[in-house]
Design a protein around this motif. Sequence first.
Motif, short mmCIF file in Angstrom:
data_model
loop_
_atom_site.label_atom_id
_atom_site.label_comp_id
_atom_site.label_asym_id
_atom_site.label_seq_id
_atom_site.Cartn_x
_atom_site.Cartn_y
_atom_site.Cartn_z
N SER A 11 0.80 -1.23 0.00
CA SER A 11 0.00 0.00 0.00
C SER A 11 0.83 1.27 0.00
O SER A 11 1.78 1.42 0.78
N ASP A 12 0.44 2.20 -0.86
CA ASP A 12 0.92 3.57 -0.83
C ASP A 12 0.38 4.23 0.46
O ASP A 12 -0.56 3.72 1.07
N LEU A 13 0.97 5.35 0.86
CA LEU A 13 0.47 6.07 2.04
C LEU A 13 -0.36 7.30 1.66
O LEU A 13 -1.58 7.29 1.78
N ASP A 14 0.31 8.36 1.18
CA ASP A 14 -0.39 9.63 0.95
C ASP A 14 -1.52 9.49 -0.07
O ASP A 14 -1.28 9.07 -1.20
N GLY A 15 -2.73 9.83 0.34
CA GLY A 15 -3.88 9.76 -0.57
C GLY A 15 -4.45 8.36 -0.69
O GLY A 15 -5.45 8.14 -1.37
N THR A 16 -3.80 7.39 -0.05
CA THR A 16 -4.25 5.99 -0.13
C THR A 16 -4.64 5.49 1.26
O THR A 16 -5.81 5.44 1.60
N LEU A 17 -3.64 5.15 2.07
CA LEU A 17 -3.92 4.74 3.45
C LEU A 17 -4.10 5.98 4.33
O LEU A 17 -4.75 5.92 5.38
N GLY A 218 -3.03 2.08 -4.54
CA GLY A 218 -2.39 3.37 -4.72
C GLY A 218 -3.30 4.36 -5.40
O GLY A 218 -4.31 3.97 -6.00
N ASP A 219 -2.95 5.63 -5.32
CA ASP A 219 -3.80 6.67 -5.93
C ASP A 219 -3.09 7.46 -7.02
O ASP A 219 -3.73 8.13 -7.81
N GLY A 220 -1.73 7.43 -7.05
CA GLY A 220 -1.02 8.39 -7.89
C GLY A 220 -0.27 7.78 -9.06
O GLY A 220 -0.23 6.56 -9.23
N GLU A 221 0.33 8.67 -9.87
CA GLU A 221 1.13 8.24 -11.02
C GLU A 221 2.32 7.39 -10.57
O GLU A 221 2.72 6.45 -11.26
N ASN A 222 2.90 7.74 -9.41
CA ASN A 222 4.09 7.00 -8.97
C ASN A 222 3.73 5.61 -8.41
O ASN A 222 4.60 4.85 -8.03
N ASP A 223 2.43 5.28 -8.41
CA ASP A 223 2.00 3.93 -8.02
C ASP A 223 1.80 3.01 -9.22
O ASP A 223 1.53 1.82 -9.05
N THR A 224 1.88 3.57 -10.43
CA THR A 224 1.52 2.81 -11.62
C THR A 224 2.32 1.51 -11.75
O THR A 224 1.75 0.44 -11.95
MG LIG Z 1 -0.23 8.65 -3.07
#
Ligand SMILES: [Mg+2]
Length: 290
Positions: A11-17, A218-224
Amino acid sequence: MQSNTKCIVFSDLDGTLLDHFDYSFNAALPAIATLQSNNIPIIINTSKTFAEVVDLQKNLTISAPFIVENGAAIFFPKSYTSQCPDECIEYGDYWMKTFSQPRTAWIELLKREGKAFQDQFQGFSELTNKSIANLTGLSLEDADKANQRLFNEPVLWHDTPAKAQAFIDHIRSHGANVLKGGRFIHVGDFTDKGRALNWLTNLYQSASNTAIKTIALGDGENDTAMLETAHIAVQIRSPVHSFPILDDENFIYQTREYGPKGWAEAMNFLYQDLLIQNALITERQEKKYG
Ligand SMILES: [Mg+2]
């Protein structure tokens, strides 16, 4: 490492968890407890630093390996695995696997190759925690943790965006991966969250008797890269941008709720579908909410 692992959650953190606006995570705590009671490791995979994640893990009551600075390194608490995993070295109370050169390499590169631009930029390493706090809106204590970077150097650009491109091209031509963020330019190595996910999954797999399924949120581009690498991708709805496009043949779940509420929503759905009924997805299926 546990030998009975069947499923791992990344899991990503910011905007996700963590909520995009107030960083709250309470809505996800019951889902975290359910996963933990079934021995499913929750691996934080974030752009945040080691110092930031150590604290957050405690607050989230998660004890597991974690991935920092966009796939630059994996840390294993010694309390989680007493034996040093392959390719790892000791780092205090942790074992560390790195995929990146250290931050000092990029600071030196910037010093050497940034001379022609020296009045136009400042690296984080040259800034006080007070300036970083002012620039980011973080508290002094959090700014200190954000600045304890081990693998990359954020740069504050003082000149026009057009002139930044010449700087970026020059630093890139000397072997650095240069990413433009919202406020900063990040100088570091070629790492991503997907490669670190793969490495860690293989490590669990070598200790397990069954094929391991991976779920990434994840929520962002860097999670792709992380979402495209996992068996099951969960895209968390963001209040500030649309779902990034995934090039993914696997199962994708897009949440209706934002941040930690979306995290809980997806986990409840997957848990019922995948784990309680033990019906692991074998063919492409999609469940999306418009
Ligand atoms: Mg994020």
